[in-house]
Motif scaffolding. Structure first.
Motif, PDB file in Angstrom:
ATOM      1  N   ILE A   5       0.788  -1.200  -0.008  1.00  0.00           N
ATOM      2  CA  ILE A   5      -0.112  -0.029  -0.120  1.00  0.00           C
ATOM      3  C   ILE A   5       0.906   1.141  -0.130  1.00  0.00           C
ATOM      4  O   ILE A   5       1.851   1.437   0.613  1.00  0.00           O
ATOM      5  CB  ILE A   5      -1.007  -0.058   1.154  1.00  0.00           C
ATOM      6  N   ASN A   6       0.568   2.165  -0.835  1.00  0.00           N
ATOM      7  CA  ASN A   6       1.318   3.497  -0.941  1.00  0.00           C
ATOM      8  C   ASN A   6       0.906   4.276   0.387  1.00  0.00           C
ATOM      9  O   ASN A   6       1.661   4.118   1.376  1.00  0.00           O
ATOM     10  CB  ASN A   6       1.066   4.021  -2.056  1.00  0.00           C
ATOM     11  N   ARG A   7      -0.210   4.990   0.256  1.00  0.00           N
ATOM     12  CA  ARG A   7      -0.657   5.714   1.546  1.00  0.00           C
ATOM     13  C   ARG A   7      -1.994   5.127   2.205  1.00  0.00           C
ATOM     14  O   ARG A   7      -2.646   4.784   1.413  1.00  0.00           O
ATOM     15  CB  ARG A   7      -1.063   7.228   1.029  1.00  0.00           C
ATOM     16  N   LEU A   8      -1.950   5.264   3.377  1.00  0.00           N
ATOM     17  CA  LEU A   8      -3.192   4.698   4.075  1.00  0.00           C
ATOM     18  C   LEU A   8      -3.855   6.079   4.653  1.00  0.00           C
ATOM     19  O   LEU A   8      -3.097   6.572   5.718  1.00  0.00           O
ATOM     20  CB  LEU A   8      -2.924   3.726   5.222  1.00  0.00           C
ATOM     21  N   LEU A   9      -5.135   6.363   4.332  1.00  0.00           N
ATOM     22  CA  LEU A   9      -5.710   7.449   5.021  1.00  0.00           C
ATOM     23  C   LEU A   9      -6.710   6.885   6.040  1.00  0.00           C
ATOM     24  O   LEU A   9      -7.665   5.923   5.704  1.00  0.00           O
ATOM     25  CB  LEU A   9      -6.272   8.420   4.107  1.00  0.00           C
ATOM     26  N   VAL A  10      -6.538   7.156   7.402  1.00  0.00           N
ATOM     27  CA  VAL A  10      -7.717   6.646   8.384  1.00  0.00           C
ATOM     28  C   VAL A  10      -8.486   7.754   8.842  1.00  0.00           C
ATOM     29  O   VAL A  10      -8.030   8.939   9.456  1.00  0.00           O
ATOM     30  CB  VAL A  10      -6.770   6.139   9.494  1.00  0.00           C
ATOM     31  N   VAL A  11      -9.644   7.537   8.478  1.00  0.00           N
ATOM     32  CA  VAL A  11     -10.766   8.540   8.694  1.00  0.00           C
ATOM     33  C   VAL A  11     -11.269   8.220  10.190  1.00  0.00           C
ATOM     34  O   VAL A  11     -12.021   7.304  10.051  1.00  0.00           O
ATOM     35  CB  VAL A  11     -11.653   8.891   7.579  1.00  0.00           C
ATOM     36  N   GLY A  12     -10.976   8.910  11.008  1.00  0.00           N
ATOM     37  CA  GLY A  12     -11.698   8.593  12.524  1.00  0.00           C
ATOM     38  C   GLY A  12     -10.612   7.882  13.272  1.00  0.00           C
ATOM     39  O   GLY A  12     -10.159   6.849  12.817  1.00  0.00           O
ATOM     40  N   VAL A  71      -5.271   3.413   0.356  1.00  0.00           N
ATOM     41  CA  VAL A  71      -6.399   2.814   0.952  1.00  0.00           C
ATOM     42  C   VAL A  71      -7.048   3.927   1.827  1.00  0.00           C
ATOM     43  O   VAL A  71      -6.074   4.457   2.692  1.00  0.00           O
ATOM     44  CB  VAL A  71      -5.983   1.674   1.573  1.00  0.00           C
ATOM     45  N   VAL A  72      -8.463   4.098   1.675  1.00  0.00           N
ATOM     46  CA  VAL A  72      -9.121   4.970   2.785  1.00  0.00           C
ATOM     47  C   VAL A  72      -9.633   4.080   3.743  1.00  0.00           C
ATOM     48  O   VAL A  72     -10.494   3.133   3.289  1.00  0.00           O
ATOM     49  CB  VAL A  72      -9.991   5.793   2.027  1.00  0.00           C
ATOM     50  N   LEU A  73      -9.276   4.062   4.905  1.00  0.00           N
ATOM     51  CA  LEU A  73     -10.092   3.306   6.044  1.00  0.00           C
ATOM     52  C   LEU A  73     -11.131   4.181   6.697  1.00  0.00           C
ATOM     53  O   LEU A  73     -10.673   5.192   7.397  1.00  0.00           O
ATOM     54  CB  LEU A  73      -9.053   2.614   6.839  1.00  0.00           C
ATOM     55  N   ILE A  74     -12.330   3.806   6.694  1.00  0.00           N
ATOM     56  CA  ILE A  74     -13.266   4.643   7.547  1.00  0.00           C
ATOM     57  C   ILE A  74     -13.494   4.014   8.598  1.00  0.00           C
ATOM     58  O   ILE A  74     -14.123   3.065   8.907  1.00  0.00           O
ATOM     59  CB  ILE A  74     -14.741   4.788   6.543  1.00  0.00           C
ATOM     60  N   GLY A  75     -12.984   4.618   9.908  1.00  0.00           N
ATOM     61  CA  GLY A  75     -13.205   4.259  11.191  1.00  0.00           C
ATOM     62  C   GLY A  75     -13.937   4.990  11.946  1.00  0.00           C
ATOM     63  O   GLY A  75     -13.782   4.839  13.137  1.00  0.00           O
ATOM     64  N   VAL A  76     -15.009   5.668  11.458  1.00  0.00           N
ATOM     65  CA  VAL A  76     -15.959   6.433  12.422  1.00  0.00           C
ATOM     66  C   VAL A  76     -16.787   5.526  12.753  1.00  0.00           C
ATOM     67  O   VAL A  76     -17.083   4.505  12.282  1.00  0.00           O
ATOM     68  CB  VAL A  76     -16.529   7.662  11.487  1.00  0.00           C
ATOM     69  N   PRO A  77     -17.635   5.944  13.642  1.00  0.00           N
ATOM     70  CA  PRO A  77     -18.726   5.243  14.564  1.00  0.00           C
ATOM     71  C   PRO A  77     -19.957   4.952  13.242  1.00  0.00           C
ATOM     72  O   PRO A  77     -20.113   5.809  12.207  1.00  0.00           O
ATOM     73  CB  PRO A  77     -19.509   6.178  15.755  1.00  0.00           C
ATOM     74  N   THR A  78     -20.582   3.658  13.495  1.00  0.00           N
ATOM     75  CA  THR A  78     -21.711   3.336  12.319  1.00  0.00           C
ATOM     76  C   THR A  78     -22.552   4.375  11.752  1.00  0.00           C
ATOM     77  O   THR A  78     -22.523   4.490  10.540  1.00  0.00           O
ATOM     78  CB  THR A  78     -22.362   2.182  12.973  1.00  0.00           C
ATOM     79  N   LEU A  79     -23.277   5.137  12.478  1.00  0.00           N
ATOM     80  CA  LEU A  79     -23.958   6.135  12.058  1.00  0.00           C
ATOM     81  C   LEU A  79     -23.435   7.356  11.530  1.00  0.00           C
ATOM     82  O   LEU A  79     -24.054   8.110  10.932  1.00  0.00           O
ATOM     83  CB  LEU A  79     -25.084   6.643  13.149  1.00  0.00           C
ATOM     84  N   THR A  80     -22.153   7.371  11.683  1.00  0.00           N
ATOM     85  CA  THR A  80     -21.346   8.711  10.976  1.00  0.00           C
ATOM     86  C   THR A  80     -20.690   8.341   9.552  1.00  0.00           C
ATOM     87  O   THR A  80     -20.421   8.842   8.644  1.00  0.00           O
ATOM     88  CB  THR A  80     -20.214   9.150  11.868  1.00  0.00           C
ATOM     89  N   VAL A  81     -20.742   6.813   9.336  1.00  0.00           N
ATOM     90  CA  VAL A  81     -20.180   6.464   8.289  1.00  0.00           C
ATOM     91  C   VAL A  81     -20.837   6.914   6.936  1.00  0.00           C
ATOM     92  O   VAL A  81     -20.283   7.409   6.114  1.00  0.00           O
ATOM     93  CB  VAL A  81     -20.348   4.874   8.175  1.00  0.00           C
ATOM     94  N   PRO A  82     -22.218   7.251   6.722  1.00  0.00           N
ATOM     95  CA  PRO A  82     -22.887   7.828   5.646  1.00  0.00           C
ATOM     96  C   PRO A  82     -22.569   9.220   5.408  1.00  0.00           C
ATOM     97  O   PRO A  82     -22.137   9.327   4.131  1.00  0.00           O
ATOM     98  CB  PRO A  82     -24.508   7.928   6.045  1.00  0.00           C
ATOM     99  N   ALA A  83     -22.020  10.064   6.340  1.00  0.00           N
ATOM    100  CA  ALA A  83     -21.715  11.382   5.768  1.00  0.00           C
ATOM    101  C   ALA A  83     -20.327  11.224   5.350  1.00  0.00           C
ATOM    102  O   ALA A  83     -19.974  12.108   4.416  1.00  0.00           O
ATOM    103  CB  ALA A  83     -21.755  11.942   7.503  1.00  0.00           C
ATOM    104  N   ILE A  84     -19.661  10.310   5.896  1.00  0.00           N
ATOM    105  CA  ILE A  84     -18.057  10.160   5.699  1.00  0.00           C
ATOM    106  C   ILE A  84     -18.085  10.057   3.892  1.00  0.00           C
ATOM    107  O   ILE A  84     -17.579  10.326   3.156  1.00  0.00           O
ATOM    108  CB  ILE A  84     -17.155   9.460   6.341  1.00  0.00           C
ATOM    109  N   ILE A  85     -18.815   8.628   3.718  1.00  0.00           N
ATOM    110  CA  ILE A  85     -19.096   8.344   2.327  1.00  0.00           C
ATOM    111  C   ILE A  85     -19.462   9.191   1.468  1.00  0.00           C
ATOM    112  O   ILE A  85     -18.990   9.647   0.296  1.00  0.00           O
ATOM    113  CB  ILE A  85     -20.093   7.060   2.386  1.00  0.00           C
TER     114      ILE A  85
END
Ligand code: S3P
Length: 739
Positions: A5-12, A71-85
């Motif tokens: 993997i080149n860059r890993l962006l962890v959101v949350g 790679v973007v890894l969305i690590g926020v709480p379940t109900l916040t995932v839609p907003a990030i997507i």
């Protein structure tokens, strides 16, 4: 490990996102780890704690720069995932891999589908099954995923390269990957994680309202603490999970509520059988889960291989009670389960074979208490009361379990599959499948009539008149047990008498079985009535000590409470013919089976031609009798015993090979063996995982000139738990060696 993997962006940067970021950084899983969070304090801590290489305050700052290999890894709480997507969708190139860690997958997939107008190949839904009561980036732990499971729920549209990249990321972080469909994930998690959390929260909440103050908790002990530990988890996270997985959760809650209501009713009606049933089944299931969680099989096959190193030249003495009869123990569980009422068994053999039968009936819904010191209490469900097991019935090493169950299960309303270990999987099952098919059963086997057996339920069986092509109590019993469910009179005719425990025990349970000479017959459609069963000591296990005393100068043993059913006493007859000093006394009958004490003292043996009519009566005792023959003066010839070639091992070949290694002149023939008595040396022999071969060679040491190393003795536990301790107590010198 190669950088994939080149860059890993962890959101949350919560516990999960932070821990993965830290693992990726520490373990070199990518070139750069970027962290994003709305909380400036979190970003500061993430940098200070070495969780990330760099931080961004919002994803817009970096998303558009990302491309192939990122790679973007969305690590926020379940109900916040839609907003990030929704935020990421217009910014991210389609080459960027997107994954998430939400505990519910269906809702996340729906949001992605809406935002993208379909599932983009770059999206790989995931869920690490790891956590801690601690939360926040300060708890980030790069070892959090070591040996933990990560469930990926790829969709048909998910691109293979994206999936592979996410797999490698998690594997690099130490996790074990499973894949399953989205809906299955949400159902499994609703049952195993979301429901328990709901119950823990509700229980604590209920109790905390029961009194003005919370004094009540002062009196709570360990059970309460264990049960409610998870009620200390993050309330917002669990609120989100419940909202997101409401459908699956409601369905398991309905099921659970029904069970709680039935429990209430049972308590109200003082229905102790129901209560005991729930508690016994649950305890067994819990033990089962505990072993699964530790990655152990239910019957805990030993991970190490046990060999026996036996010192030469001892003698045996004393009173010995060997464990309960294996054949009778199997049958007590089967008939007790199908009876009306409660059957109490004493003297039950707690060996792996009979425990496999016991577990099979538990798997079919029968409540069985014990075994505890040989006592088993079976709450019979009646002849039509068995329930479909959840999965295949695993019968380990036990041919008797598989063949007898095949008959019984051919008459049930449900489908069932019978499986076994490596040895059982090679053993012939056509001998039972063929007559059962004649009765109308639908049975499928592997090539060559080998296990697994797949039996189709819901067939109506009709009685047959079956002439057995070989002397086999298992085949006879199988047909008779199917006959319980068949219309008409099922009749078996055997070519030579074989053990008749099934016929005797059926009579003991009040089921009429007519017997004349070689014929046994019964009518289908009857009922069994519970009874008490006292299992005598197993003559097949006693045999090892009879042979030991017969061959070792200075020996004198008394085997107590041994079953001496006339269809099992071939070993006594043969040893006496060889000149053994063997006497029976204290004859009595227990539960329809004759029992006696057997005293045997050393006396020189001589070789004989073993009469063929004794073969079925001593079928399991030949490995030990071959050792007696090796110590006898002159030649012993066995014929008419080709059945020995299809036991837990090919016992003719296995014994001939081992005896020859020990310097004995042993010549195998197609249906038997010729053994010239003489001296026994020492050396290394292989039991081939056959319990009776292992124990027979242990006895050979009594007359050996050198130690004997016996390989692969684990399966002694199938028929003779604690063999080594008992044998050493009697005078042998066996050391167990694990490898
Ligand atoms: C048994 C019958 C015998 C025997 C086996 C137990 C039984 O097998 O070898 O250990 O309990 O019915 P076969 O029927 O194959 O001879």
């Amino acid at each position: 490990m190669a950088v994939v993997i080149n860059r890993l962006l962890v959101v949350g940067l919560g516990l999960i996102g932070g821990s993965l970021a830290k693992a990726a950084r520490e373990r070199g899983l990518c070139h750069e780890v970027i962290g994003s969070s709305r909380n400036p304090d979190t970003l500061k801590k993430a940098l200070a704690n070495g969780v990330v290489d760099r931080v961004v305050a919002c994803v817009e700052d970096v998303a558009a720069e990302l491309g192939e290999g990122d790679v973007v890894l969305i690590g926020v709480p379940t109900l916040t995932v839609p907003a990030i997507i929704r935020q990421l969708q217009p910014l991210l190139a389609e080459t960027v891999t997107i994954t998430d860690v939400a505990s519910v997958k269906g809702s996340v997939v729906d949001v992605v589908r809406q935002a993208y107008g379909g599932i983009p190949p770059q999206f790989v839904p995931g869920h690490p099954i790891a956590g801690s009561e601690k939360s926040g980036v300060e708890a980030a732990n790069s070892a959090l995923f070591d040996d933990h499971r990560v469930i990926l729920t790829p969709l048909p549209e998910t691109g293979a390269a994206h999936l592979q990249r996410v797999r490698e990321l998690w594997q690099g972080a130490g996790a074990v990957i499973s894949e399953m469909p989205v809906a299955e994930h949400d159902e499994v998690l609703a049952a195993t994680s979301h429901l328990p959390h709901m119950l823990a929260y509700t229980l604590v909440d209920t109790l905390s309202h029961m009194r003005e103050n919370r004094e009540i908790f002062r009196y709570a002990a360990g059970g309460f603490r264990d049960f409610t530990r998870i009620a200390a988890s993050d309330p917002v996270m669990w609120h989100d999970i419940v909202m997101a997985n409401s459908t699956a959760l409601l369905s398991v809650l309905d099921n659970f509520t029904d069970h709680v209501n039935s429990l209430k009713e049972a308590i109200n009606n003082k229905d102790s059988e129901y209560l005991l049933g729930v508690f016994t089944r649950a305890r067994e299931a819990r033990n089962h889960f505990a072993k699964m969680l530790e990655n152990k099989a239910y019957l805990e096959p030993m991970t190490q291989t046990i060999d026996y190193r036996v010192l030469p030249g001892q003698a045996v003495s004393g009173d010995i009670r060997v464990p309960g009869d294996k054949s009778i123990s199997h049958r007590s569980i089967m008939l007790g389960s199908l009876a009306n009422g409660v059957t109490e068994v004493t003297g039950f053999l707690e060996g792996e074979d009979s425990l496999a039968t016991l577990q099979a009936f538990r798997d079919m819904g029968v409540v069985i208490e014990g075994p505890l010191n040989g006592r088993v209490v079976i709450h019979g469900v009646g002849i039509h009361g068995l329930k479909a097991p959840v999965g295949p019935l695993y019968l380990g090493n036990s041919g008797t379990s598989m063949r007898l169950l095949a008959g019984l299960l051919s008459g049930q309303s449900f489908d069932v599959e019978l499986t076994g270990d490596e040895s059982l999987s090679k053993r012939p099952m056509e001998r039972v499948a063929a007559p059962l098919r004649q009765m109308g059963a639908v049975i499928d086997t592997n090539d060559g009539g080998r296990p697994p057996l797949r039996i189709k339920g819901g067939q109506s069986l009709k009685a047959i008149d079956y002439r057995l092509p070989m002397a086999s109590a298992q085949v006879k019993s199988c047909v008779l047990l199917a006959g319980l469910y068949a219309e008409g009179v099922t009749r078996t005719t055997e070519p030579a008498p074989t053990r008749d425990h099934t016929e005797r025990m059926l009579s003991g349970f009040g089921y009429p079985v007519a017997r004349h000479g070689a014929v046994a017959e019964l009518s289908g459609g009857g009922e069994l009535t519970a009874t008490a069963i006292d299992v005598p000591a197993d003559i097949s296990s006693a045999t090892f000590f009879m042979v030991a005393a017969a061959i070792a100068p200075g020996s004198d043993v008394t085997l107590t409470h041994v079953g001496v059913n006339p269809t099992r006493v071939g070993v006594i007859n043969i040893l006496q013919m060889m000149g053994a000093d063997l006497t029976l006394g204290n004859y009595r009958e227990v539960g329809g089976e004759p029992v006696a004490d057997i005293r045997i003292r050393y006396a020189p043996l001589h070789g004989i031609d073993i009469p063929e009519d004794q073969v079925p009566l001593a079928i399991d005792e030949f490995p030990a009798l071959f050792v007696a023959a090796a110590c006898a003066e002159g030649k012993t010839v066995l014929t008419g015993a080709e059945e020995l070639r299809v036991k837990e091992s090919d016992r003719i070949q296995a014994m001939a090979d081992g005896l020859r290694i020990l310097g004995v002149d042993a010549e195998p023939t197609p249906d038997g063996i010729v053994i010239q008595g003489g001296s026994i040396g020492g050396g290394e022999v292989d039991s081939l995982g056959d319990h009776r071969i292992a124990m027979s060679f242990a006895m050979a040491s009594l007359r050996a000139s050198q130690p004997i190393l016996i390989r692969n003795c684990n399966n002694v536990a199938t028929s003779f738990p604690d063999f080594v301790a008992l044998a050493n107590c009697a005078g042998l010198k066996i050391a167990e060696e694990a490898r």
